[in-house]
Design a protein around this motif. Structure first.
Motif, PDB file in Angstrom:
ATOM      1  N   VAL A 161      63.835  66.956  14.444  1.00 11.07           N
ATOM      2  CA  VAL A 161      63.064  66.390  15.550  1.00 11.07           C
ATOM      3  C   VAL A 161      62.516  65.043  15.118  1.00 11.07           C
ATOM      4  N   GLY A 162      63.396  64.082  14.906  1.00 10.91           N
ATOM      5  CA  GLY A 162      62.943  62.757  14.521  1.00 10.91           C
ATOM      6  C   GLY A 162      61.997  62.809  13.337  1.00 10.91           C
ATOM      7  N   TRP A 163      60.949  62.017  13.422  1.00  8.14           N
ATOM      8  CA  TRP A 163      59.983  61.945  12.330  1.00  8.14           C
ATOM      9  C   TRP A 163      58.865  62.954  12.475  1.00  8.14           C
ATOM     10  N   GLU A 164      58.966  63.848  13.455  1.00  6.56           N
ATOM     11  CA  GLU A 164      57.952  64.890  13.588  1.00  6.56           C
ATOM     12  C   GLU A 164      57.991  65.879  12.423  1.00  6.56           C
ATOM     13  N   VAL A 165      59.107  65.925  11.693  1.00  8.22           N
ATOM     14  CA  VAL A 165      59.202  66.841  10.551  1.00  8.22           C
ATOM     15  C   VAL A 165      58.694  66.200   9.267  1.00  8.22           C
ATOM     16  N   ALA A 166      58.269  64.938   9.323  1.00 11.37           N
ATOM     17  CA  ALA A 166      57.800  64.266   8.112  1.00 11.37           C
ATOM     18  C   ALA A 166      56.453  64.827   7.676  1.00 11.37           C
ATOM     19  N   LYS A 238      52.269  38.772  -3.488  1.00 10.87           N
ATOM     20  CA  LYS A 238      52.645  39.499  -2.284  1.00 10.87           C
ATOM     21  C   LYS A 238      51.747  40.717  -2.124  1.00 10.87           C
ATOM     22  N   THR A 239      51.506  41.076  -0.879  1.00 14.01           N
ATOM     23  CA  THR A 239      50.691  42.253  -0.579  1.00 14.01           C
ATOM     24  C   THR A 239      51.583  43.409  -0.188  1.00 14.01           C
ATOM     25  N   MET A 240      51.076  44.644  -0.382  1.00 11.54           N
ATOM     26  CA  MET A 240      51.858  45.808   0.017  1.00 11.54           C
ATOM     27  C   MET A 240      50.926  46.904   0.499  1.00 11.54           C
ATOM     28  N   ALA A 241      51.471  47.793   1.347  1.00 13.24           N
ATOM     29  CA  ALA A 241      50.706  48.901   1.902  1.00 13.24           C
ATOM     30  C   ALA A 241      51.686  49.918   2.460  1.00 13.24           C
ATOM     31  N   PRO A 242      51.278  51.198   2.560  1.00 15.01           N
ATOM     32  CA  PRO A 242      52.144  52.196   3.212  1.00 15.01           C
ATOM     33  C   PRO A 242      52.279  51.904   4.703  1.00 15.01           C
ATOM     34  N   ALA A 243      53.418  52.243   5.259  1.00 14.67           N
ATOM     35  CA  ALA A 243      53.666  52.137   6.696  1.00 14.67           C
ATOM     36  C   ALA A 243      54.603  53.265   7.086  1.00 14.67           C
ATOM     37  N   GLY A 244      54.456  53.744   8.314  1.00 15.13           N
ATOM     38  CA  GLY A 244      55.333  54.822   8.744  1.00 15.13           C
ATOM     39  C   GLY A 244      54.712  55.654   9.839  1.00 15.13           C
ATOM     40  N   PRO A 245      55.306  56.802  10.147  1.00 13.96           N
ATOM     41  CA  PRO A 245      54.833  57.638  11.250  1.00 13.96           C
ATOM     42  C   PRO A 245      53.412  58.143  11.007  1.00 13.96           C
ATOM     43  N   GLY A 246      52.566  58.009  12.038  1.00 16.37           N
ATOM     44  CA  GLY A 246      51.191  58.472  11.933  1.00 16.37           C
ATOM     45  C   GLY A 246      50.224  57.447  11.413  1.00 16.37           C
ATOM     46  N   LEU A 247      50.704  56.276  10.998  1.00  9.83           N
ATOM     47  CA  LEU A 247      49.831  55.223  10.490  1.00  9.83           C
ATOM     48  C   LEU A 247      49.713  54.096  11.504  1.00  9.83           C
ATOM     49  N   PRO A 248      48.542  53.494  11.635  1.00 15.58           N
ATOM     50  CA  PRO A 248      48.413  52.311  12.493  1.00 15.58           C
ATOM     51  C   PRO A 248      49.167  51.129  11.895  1.00 15.58           C
ATOM     52  N   VAL A 249      49.531  50.179  12.741  1.00 18.05           N
ATOM     53  CA  VAL A 249      50.222  48.986  12.260  1.00 18.05           C
ATOM     54  C   VAL A 249      49.239  48.146  11.459  1.00 18.05           C
ATOM     55  N   VAL A 257      56.180  46.889   2.588  1.00 16.89           N
ATOM     56  CA  VAL A 257      55.653  48.174   3.055  1.00 16.89           C
ATOM     57  C   VAL A 257      56.392  49.303   2.347  1.00 16.89           C
ATOM     58  N   LEU A 258      55.652  50.356   2.042  1.00 27.91           N
ATOM     59  CA  LEU A 258      56.212  51.569   1.453  1.00 27.91           C
ATOM     60  C   LEU A 258      56.454  52.555   2.584  1.00 27.91           C
ATOM     61  N   VAL A 259      57.697  52.987   2.755  1.00 28.93           N
ATOM     62  CA  VAL A 259      58.065  53.817   3.896  1.00 28.93           C
ATOM     63  C   VAL A 259      58.673  55.126   3.400  1.00 28.93           C
ATOM     64  N   PRO A 260      58.592  56.189   4.214  1.00 34.59           N
ATOM     65  CA  PRO A 260      59.163  57.479   3.793  1.00 34.59           C
ATOM     66  C   PRO A 260      60.647  57.574   4.102  1.00 34.59           C
ATOM     67  N   ARG A 261      61.344  58.343   3.300  1.00 32.80           N
ATOM     68  CA  ARG A 261      62.699  58.767   3.638  1.00 32.80           C
ATOM     69  C   ARG A 261      62.613  60.051   4.462  1.00 32.80           C
ATOM     70  N   HIS A 262      63.457  60.154   5.469  1.00 37.11           N
ATOM     71  CA  HIS A 262      63.422  61.338   6.310  1.00 37.11           C
ATOM     72  C   HIS A 262      63.736  62.568   5.461  1.00 37.11           C
ATOM     73  N   PRO A 263      62.905  63.622   5.541  1.00 34.05           N
ATOM     74  CA  PRO A 263      63.120  64.774   4.651  1.00 34.05           C
ATOM     75  C   PRO A 263      64.425  65.508   4.896  1.00 34.05           C
ATOM     76  N   ARG A 264      65.053  65.328   6.053  1.00 32.52           N
ATOM     77  CA  ARG A 264      66.335  66.006   6.305  1.00 32.52           C
ATOM     78  C   ARG A 264      67.531  65.075   6.105  1.00 32.52           C
ATOM     79  N   THR A 265      67.457  63.861   6.647  1.00 35.08           N
ATOM     80  CA  THR A 265      68.612  62.963   6.577  1.00 35.08           C
ATOM     81  C   THR A 265      68.578  62.040   5.368  1.00 35.08           C
ATOM     82  N   GLY A 266      67.384  61.767   4.821  1.00 40.12           N
ATOM     83  CA  GLY A 266      67.259  60.815   3.730  1.00 40.12           C
ATOM     84  C   GLY A 266      67.186  59.382   4.181  1.00 40.12           C
ATOM     85  N   ASP A 267      67.316  59.114   5.495  1.00 40.24           N
ATOM     86  CA  ASP A 267      67.260  57.741   5.992  1.00 40.24           C
ATOM     87  C   ASP A 267      65.825  57.216   5.925  1.00 40.24           C
ATOM     88  N   PRO A 268      65.625  55.967   5.474  1.00 37.42           N
ATOM     89  CA  PRO A 268      64.265  55.430   5.410  1.00 37.42           C
ATOM     90  C   PRO A 268      63.736  55.066   6.795  1.00 37.42           C
TER      91      PRO A 268
END
Length: 360
Positions: A161-166, A238-249, A257-268
């Motif tokens: 289910v998309g990134w809902e499984v993250a 350079k600056t860095m911060a986490p970004a991804g589902p559930g986080l504000p822009v 930005v540090l982003v998650p890999r999808h736990p099922r597909t592995g796609d970032p």
């Protein structure tokens, strides 16, 4: 879901399993004499897209151009010319296999797979898989891709289910540090792979690392590997911060930005714009994106919302985190950016075991 069967006689060789992303630590060797747990969760499998195992060819024999065509852009000891697509499952999810007695090599505590496939189909005797459970190695069974085939199982398929499984704040993976103060081997593997991507994204410019887990994960390594950077003098860090589902822009937007890999597909997870993205395992990313620090002193009275219990006590490491050196080198060797002179210099220095003895 999928059931794997013998390619020779169609005997069932696995329980029904559903596909997930290949763990970044799938080929990790960790510790000295340490018995690591099972790599895969029961009921799951993953596929390694890269070739692994014999035959091997030395770098001097392969050459730079042929290696680049196989996705390796910096010198390695040897390249595998095995068949890609090996399938990894938990040992408890195998069915109908028997050990091959004369292929049971190991170091001291179990099987290391050094003699090739050591599991045969119980029905026809065909070599189908390699069981690994020796010390310092994750416990797995690797099905040979040319010896098995997958068939749809009768059970319902796991729905992606998309990134809902993250992972989220409420669904995080294993903590980075255990109660003894030991860093998790998964975190050291993630640090090794993430550091390679982070160096490539930096373009040789120093990176401003926020305090906390991010500093534990990358701060020491970046300070050591980019002491002055390869960018022009005076270039801002350079600056860095986490970004991804559930986080504000983030505002302002960081450079990296540090982003998650999808736990099922592995796609970032894909950020908007042209910002540089560094992929991390979703379980590690969740701890960085949604930190849950324990209070250092006991709390009396009722616990306010958002305050965690002080029992058990805070988990604190007794040593700095050491990024996994071999995973760092393997990841960096497969990034085209390693052909840039400054980054190739970093690769060569880390590959020289006399360099950075207290970092890796």
């Amino acid at each position: 879901m999928t059931v794997f069967v013998c390619a020779g006689c169609d005997a069932v060789l696995s329980a029904p399993v559903s596909q997930v992303a290949l763990p970044v630590h799938a080929h990790q060797e960790w510790g000295n004499g340490v018995l690591l747990p099972v790599l895969m969760e029961s009921g799951t499998y993953a596929v390694d897209p890269a070739p692994w195992g014999p035959p091997w060819r030395r770098w001097s024999e392969v050459g730079e151009h042929e290696a680049a065509a196989r996705g390796v852009f910096a010198p390695v000891y040897a390249l595998s010319y095995g068949i890609p697509g090996a399938i990894v499952v938990a040992p408890g999810d195998t069915r109908g296999t028997v050990l091959i007695p004369d292929r049971c090599s190991g170091y001291c505590c179990g099987l290391d797979g050094g003699d090739g496939p050591n599991l045969a189909c119980e029905r026809c005797g065909r070599a189908v898989a390699t069981r690994i459970d020796d010390c310092s190695l994750w416990q797995v069974v690797w099905f040979a891709p040319d010896a098995v085939r997958g068939l749809p199982a009768d059970e319902p398929a796991a729905r992606t289910v998309g990134w809902e499984v993250a992972p989220t704040r409420e669904r995080q993976g294993p903590p980075p540090v255990d109660q003894t103060g030991q860093w998790s081997p998964q975190w050291e593997a993630a640090a090794g792979a993430g550091l390679a991507h982070l160096l490539a994204a930096s373009s040789g410019t120093p990176v401003d690392v926020p305090d906390g887990l991010l500093s534990d994960l990358f701060g020491r390594a970046l300070d050591a590997l980019l002491p002055g950077g390869a960018a022009p003098a005076g270039a801002p860090a350079k600056t860095m911060a986490p970004a991804g589902p559930g986080l504000p822009v983030p505002d302002p937007a960081p450079d990296i930005v540090l982003v998650p890999r999808h736990p099922r597909t592995g796609d970032p997870w894909q950020p908007s714009g042209t910002v540089q993205a560094v992929p991390l395992p979703a379980e590690v990313w969740a701890h960085l994106a949604f930190p849950r620090e324990r209070l250092p002193v006991p709390v009396t009275g009722g616990l306010p919302d958002g305050v965690l219990r002080d029992d058990p006590p805070p988990m604190r490491p007794w040593r700095p985190l050491w990024p996994d050196r071999e995973i760092f080198l393997d990841t960096l060797a497969r990034l085209p950016a390693v052909r840039k002179p400054w980054l190739r210099g970093v690769y060569d220095r880390v590959r020289d075991r006399r360099s950075y003895p207290h970092l890796f």
